[in-house]
Design an enzyme around this catalytic site. Structure first.
Site, short mmCIF file in Angstrom:
data_model
loop_
_atom_site.label_atom_id
_atom_site.label_comp_id
_atom_site.label_asym_id
_atom_site.label_seq_id
_atom_site.Cartn_x
_atom_site.Cartn_y
_atom_site.Cartn_z
CE LYS A 44 73.11 65.69 -36.91
NZ LYS A 44 72.04 65.12 -36.51
CG ASN A 45 70.10 63.30 -34.56
OD1 ASN A 45 70.08 63.95 -34.63
ND2 ASN A 45 69.52 62.37 -34.89
NE ARG A 102 64.39 68.50 -41.75
CZ ARG A 102 63.08 68.55 -42.22
NH1 ARG A 102 63.05 69.53 -43.53
NH2 ARG A 102 61.88 67.79 -41.74
CB CYS A 143 71.74 65.53 -44.76
SG CYS A 143 73.48 65.48 -44.09
NE ARG A 148 65.81 65.81 -43.46
CZ ARG A 148 67.33 65.74 -42.48
NH1 ARG A 148 67.60 65.43 -43.50
NH2 ARG A 148 66.24 64.82 -40.79
N PRO A 149 59.87 68.17 -46.31
CG PRO A 149 57.62 67.40 -46.57
CD PRO A 149 59.83 66.54 -46.85
CB ILE A 150 58.69 71.99 -42.63
CG1 ILE A 150 58.32 73.46 -43.56
CG2 ILE A 150 60.21 71.84 -42.71
CD1 ILE A 150 59.06 75.08 -42.69
CG ASP A 151 54.29 68.60 -44.65
OD1 ASP A 151 55.45 68.34 -44.34
OD2 ASP A 151 53.39 67.56 -44.96
CG ASP A 202 70.39 59.16 -39.06
OD1 ASP A 202 68.98 59.59 -39.51
OD2 ASP A 202 69.58 59.92 -37.94
CB ILE A 231 63.12 57.24 -43.00
CG1 ILE A 231 62.04 55.77 -41.91
CG2 ILE A 231 62.45 58.77 -42.40
CD1 ILE A 231 61.18 56.08 -41.17
NE ARG A 258 75.04 68.99 -41.05
CZ ARG A 258 74.12 68.60 -41.13
NH1 ARG A 258 74.44 67.72 -41.88
NH2 ARG A 258 72.75 68.16 -40.39
C1 UD1 Z 1 65.60 63.22 -37.82
C2 UD1 Z 1 66.73 63.11 -37.13
C3 UD1 Z 1 67.37 62.58 -38.14
C4 UD1 Z 1 66.66 60.65 -38.39
C5 UD1 Z 1 65.23 61.23 -39.36
C6 UD1 Z 1 64.22 59.87 -38.74
C7 UD1 Z 1 67.49 65.03 -35.84
C8 UD1 Z 1 68.52 66.29 -35.51
N1 UD1 Z 1 67.60 64.18 -36.84
O1 UD1 Z 1 65.20 64.13 -38.38
O2 UD1 Z 1 68.78 62.34 -38.01
O3 UD1 Z 1 67.12 60.61 -39.21
O4 UD1 Z 1 64.77 61.97 -37.62
O5 UD1 Z 1 64.56 59.41 -37.97
O6 UD1 Z 1 66.81 64.81 -34.94
N2 UD1 Z 1 58.19 65.21 -42.76
C9 UD1 Z 1 57.34 65.38 -43.55
N3 UD1 Z 1 57.09 66.58 -43.24
C10 UD1 Z 1 57.47 67.53 -42.39
C11 UD1 Z 1 57.85 66.95 -41.59
C12 UD1 Z 1 58.62 65.76 -42.29
O7 UD1 Z 1 57.18 65.12 -45.12
O8 UD1 Z 1 57.18 68.41 -41.55
C13 UD1 Z 1 58.80 63.61 -43.74
C14 UD1 Z 1 60.12 64.10 -43.85
O9 UD1 Z 1 60.61 64.19 -45.61
C15 UD1 Z 1 60.71 62.05 -44.12
C16 UD1 Z 1 59.44 62.22 -42.31
O10 UD1 Z 1 58.57 62.67 -42.74
O11 UD1 Z 1 60.72 61.35 -44.92
C17 UD1 Z 1 60.22 61.44 -41.27
O12 UD1 Z 1 61.13 62.84 -40.94
P1 UD1 Z 1 61.26 63.36 -39.19
O13 UD1 Z 1 61.28 62.36 -38.21
O14 UD1 Z 1 60.71 64.59 -39.35
O15 UD1 Z 1 62.94 63.48 -39.58
P2 UD1 Z 1 63.72 65.02 -39.20
O16 UD1 Z 1 63.40 65.32 -37.60
O17 UD1 Z 1 63.91 66.01 -39.57
#
Ligand code: UD1
Length: 416
Positions: A22-23, A92, A116, A121-124, A304, A326, A397
């Protein structure tokens, strides 16, 4: 299909083929936008998140054609850079369309993406990295607008190896003018699969072991045929499942070279694990040994699979400690496992201690997110009597058909 009924305590036997990842498939499907050409993506799993990504691509103007073992995406005529609200807030990983659409159209309008409920899960990191590449962000009526008239390379340092932010930088970077150097990049196998697809399309991306990616932008991309690798998380779910439930199984095509930390944990639990070109063979112990686990970015133990490991240790022969580093909010299944007689103590929001019990009892439980839901199915298979898992739409999903897969291994599972 939203409820799964399980008769537990039947040891697993036989073999099951592991679906595509999936990922890996989601960012690769997004990346097809960059080629303006036909790509054939094989071994894409038939899961809800892939269907959502495909309908987003269609809504943007891509032609999509399903084949028996692949999806043909024609991105020659992308009409739009605006994403439908429902599709984005539910998934997401629609966030990787941000980098892809900036690369393709220089412009995107979207909602804040969902996914989920496993933390804020911020996007900063996504926004700051793309800003350094010349993208401007504004917000209007709760929608995010991104614009880049002159997308350019940059030297970017991620404060944490975010998988999604790394993918967005790669997607924008291959289309940017000049080179992008990304320090602190996530090097999860799914990120590397995205790089392989893009290289196959003509991109130049270099990687060193220390988490640095150099993306040489501005190359013209063309479509290609690409095979999505097998899903290491699905394989790990069935590997741990076998250890908790009992029996011996062969996980055909499991990506063993990506599963070092998972196989190590399975061995510590007492599983006998053998890897061969066919896949991974596992034989369960009489009772799982207790373990100390801590999730970490790859090559550490994957977040995961934390819930499934937790479910297995409810029958462990002692006390296990599991630390989640994480995501916050990833212990939501504790309440449901306790209904089944599990003894779990929550330390702080990031760690739990599980005192193994002699038996779990069947109960009615509810999946609240993807991986926790799969862990509840495993717990049901470990328990005496009947377990009913509701809310299974979350599980679909990411798992093509978890009931079918466990039935192939001899379990009594019905999806209704
Ligand atoms: C991806 C995977 C998910 C997996 C995760 C960690 C996909 C579709 N999903 O999620 O299954 O559990 O990697 O291996 O590939 N964070 C911030 N700011 C940001 C981005 C992330 O603070 O802008 C934090 C998140 O809240 C979290 C950590 O960084 O605590 C890791 O997130 P990230 O590696 O970005 O996970 P995803 O890409 O969302």
């Amino acid at each position: 299909m939203d409820t799964i009924h399980i008769q537990g305590k039947i040891a697993l036997q036989g073999k099951v083929r592991i679906q595509g990842s999936k990922n890996a498939s989601l960012p690769i499907l997004a990346a097809t936008l960059l080629t303006g050409d036909n790509s054939v993506i094989r071994n894409c799993p038939r899961i809800a998140d892939v269907y959502s990504m495909v309908s987003l691509l269609k809504s943007l103007g891509c032609g999509v054609h399903w084949q028996e073992n692949g999806i043909v995406i024609d991105s020659s005529s992308v009409r739009k850079c605006e994403m439908a609200e429902e599709a984005v807030t539910g998934m997401r990983s629609s966030l990787c369309l941000l980098g892809a659409l900036i690369g393709r159209c220089g412009e995107v309008v979207m909602e804040h993406p969902g996914g989920c409920v496993i933390g804020a899960r911020p996007i900063d990191m996504h926004l700051s990295a793309l800003e350094q590449m010349g993208v401007g962000f504004t917000e209007k009526d709760g929608r995010l607008r991104a614009e880049a008239s002159g997308l350019h390379g940059a030297v970017i340092c991620l404060p944490f190896p975010s998988v999604g932010a790394t993918e967005n930088v790669i997607l924008a970077g291959v289309m940017a003018e000049g080179d992008t150097v990304l320090e602190g990049a996530a090097l999860e196998p799914e990120v590397l699969a995205l790089c392989r697809y893009l290289r196959c399309c003509g991109a130049v991306i270099e990687q060193n072991a220390k988490g640095r990616l150099v993306i040489r932008g501005g190359r013209r991309l063309r479509g290609c045929e690409f095979n999505v690798p097998a899903d290491r998380i699905v394989a790990g779910t069935y590997l741990f499942g076998c250890i908790g439930i009992g029996g011996s199984v062969l996980l055909e095509e499991a990506p063993r070279e990506e599963m070092g930390a998972v196989i190590e944990a399975a061995k510590q639990m007492g599983g006998q694990v053998c890897c061969s070109p066919e896949g991974i063979y596992v034989q369960a112990p009489m009772r799982p040994n207790p373990v100390q686990l801590e999730t970490a970015p790859y090559p550490g133990f994957p977040t995961d699979l934390q819930s499934v490991a937790l479910a297995v240790e409810t029958l462990g022969n002692g006390c296990s400690c599991i630390k989640e580093t994480i995501f916050e909010n990833r212990f939501r299944i504790v309440e449901d496992l306790e209904k089944m007689n599990a003894k779990i103590r929550i330390g702080d929001s990031r760690s739990v201690c599980v005192q193994g019990v002699e038996a779990l009892h069947g109960a009615e439980v509810c999946a609240r997110e993807l991986r926790g839901g799969a862990a509840l199915v495993v717990a049901g298979l470990m328990a005496e009597g009947e377990t009913v898992v509701k809310g299974c739409q979350y599980i679909y999903r990411g798992y093509e058909n978890i009931g079918r897969d466990f039935r192939e291994l001899g379990a009594r599972v019905a999806s209704v």
